[in-house]
Design a protein around this motif. Sequence first.
Motif, PDB file in Angstrom:
ATOM      1  N   VAL A 162       3.488  -2.547   2.055  1.00  0.00           N
ATOM      2  CA  VAL A 162       2.381  -3.470   2.309  1.00  0.00           C
ATOM      3  C   VAL A 162       1.888  -3.231   3.728  1.00  0.00           C
ATOM      4  N   CYS A 163       0.554  -3.155   3.920  1.00  0.00           N
ATOM      5  CA  CYS A 163      -0.032  -2.952   5.244  1.00  0.00           C
ATOM      6  C   CYS A 163       0.238  -4.199   6.090  1.00  0.00           C
ATOM      7  N   THR A 219      -2.446  -5.695   2.256  1.00  0.00           N
ATOM      8  CA  THR A 219      -2.779  -5.150   0.939  1.00  0.00           C
ATOM      9  C   THR A 219      -1.633  -4.265   0.468  1.00  0.00           C
ATOM     10  N   LYS A 220      -1.485  -4.189  -0.849  1.00  0.00           N
ATOM     11  CA  LYS A 220      -0.449  -3.366  -1.465  1.00  0.00           C
ATOM     12  C   LYS A 220      -0.909  -1.920  -1.445  1.00  0.00           C
ATOM     13  N   LEU A 221      -0.077  -1.044  -0.902  1.00  0.00           N
ATOM     14  CA  LEU A 221      -0.393   0.365  -0.801  1.00  0.00           C
ATOM     15  C   LEU A 221       0.299   1.119  -1.927  1.00  0.00           C
ATOM     16  N   THR A 222      -0.419   1.990  -2.593  1.00  0.00           N
ATOM     17  CA  THR A 222       0.193   2.755  -3.685  1.00  0.00           C
ATOM     18  C   THR A 222       0.074   4.240  -3.443  1.00  0.00           C
ATOM     19  N   CYS A 276      -3.965   3.138   7.124  1.00  0.00           N
ATOM     20  CA  CYS A 276      -4.212   2.293   5.957  1.00  0.00           C
ATOM     21  C   CYS A 276      -5.581   2.644   5.361  1.00  0.00           C
ATOM     22  N   PRO A 277      -5.674   2.830   4.047  1.00  0.00           N
ATOM     23  CA  PRO A 277      -6.973   3.191   3.445  1.00  0.00           C
ATOM     24  C   PRO A 277      -7.980   2.040   3.475  1.00  0.00           C
ATOM     25  N   HIS A 278      -7.551   0.795   3.649  1.00  0.00           N
ATOM     26  CA  HIS A 278      -8.477  -0.341   3.623  1.00  0.00           C
ATOM     27  C   HIS A 278      -8.969  -0.712   5.018  1.00  0.00           C
ATOM     28  N   PRO A 291       3.588   0.729   7.311  1.00  0.00           N
ATOM     29  CA  PRO A 291       3.646  -0.399   6.372  1.00  0.00           C
ATOM     30  C   PRO A 291       5.046  -1.006   6.332  1.00  0.00           C
TER      31      PRO A 291
END
Length: 154
Positions: free
Chosen positions: A145-146, A151-154, A99-101, A108
């Motif tokens: 979604v993670c 959070t919404k992943l794009t 996950c990038p966050h 996900p």
Amino acid sequence: MNPCQNCGKLNSGETNFCRFCGTKFNIRQPVIDNQYDYSPPRPYSWKTDEFQTQNEPRRTVPIDRAQPQNAPLSNVPRYYEPAPLVYQQGNQIGMPFRCPHCMSQYLPRIERRISTGGWITFAVLMVVFFPLFWIGLLIKEDVPVCQSCNTKLT
């Protein structure tokens, strides 16, 4: 008409007993000439030896050891190839996911949400043609979604 042997009164021809005194008549069965040489089967004729199998031992192959197959399968076509026992499906994500966050490595989850085009269609139909405004709410998309930080992943 049959006269009774006991009381002598007349009775009809079909009766087996005298209707006045109750005496049983001595009725002789009519003899039917058998033109077709048919005789009814004996009772329980299926139990007689007429339908029994012979008590001969059957030919068997001993099963104490495996029998080798002498010739390969000759009638199998050359293009025949046995099917695999398990089909391997490709992974949706080729590399390990991160996950990038939150940098978690959980895959996900996929949620179905109303798409941007669906919200636009909803707003336009609400203004232009009110009875069909709900059609925009049917236009959905899959959103990853993670699982850790939501959070919404794009």
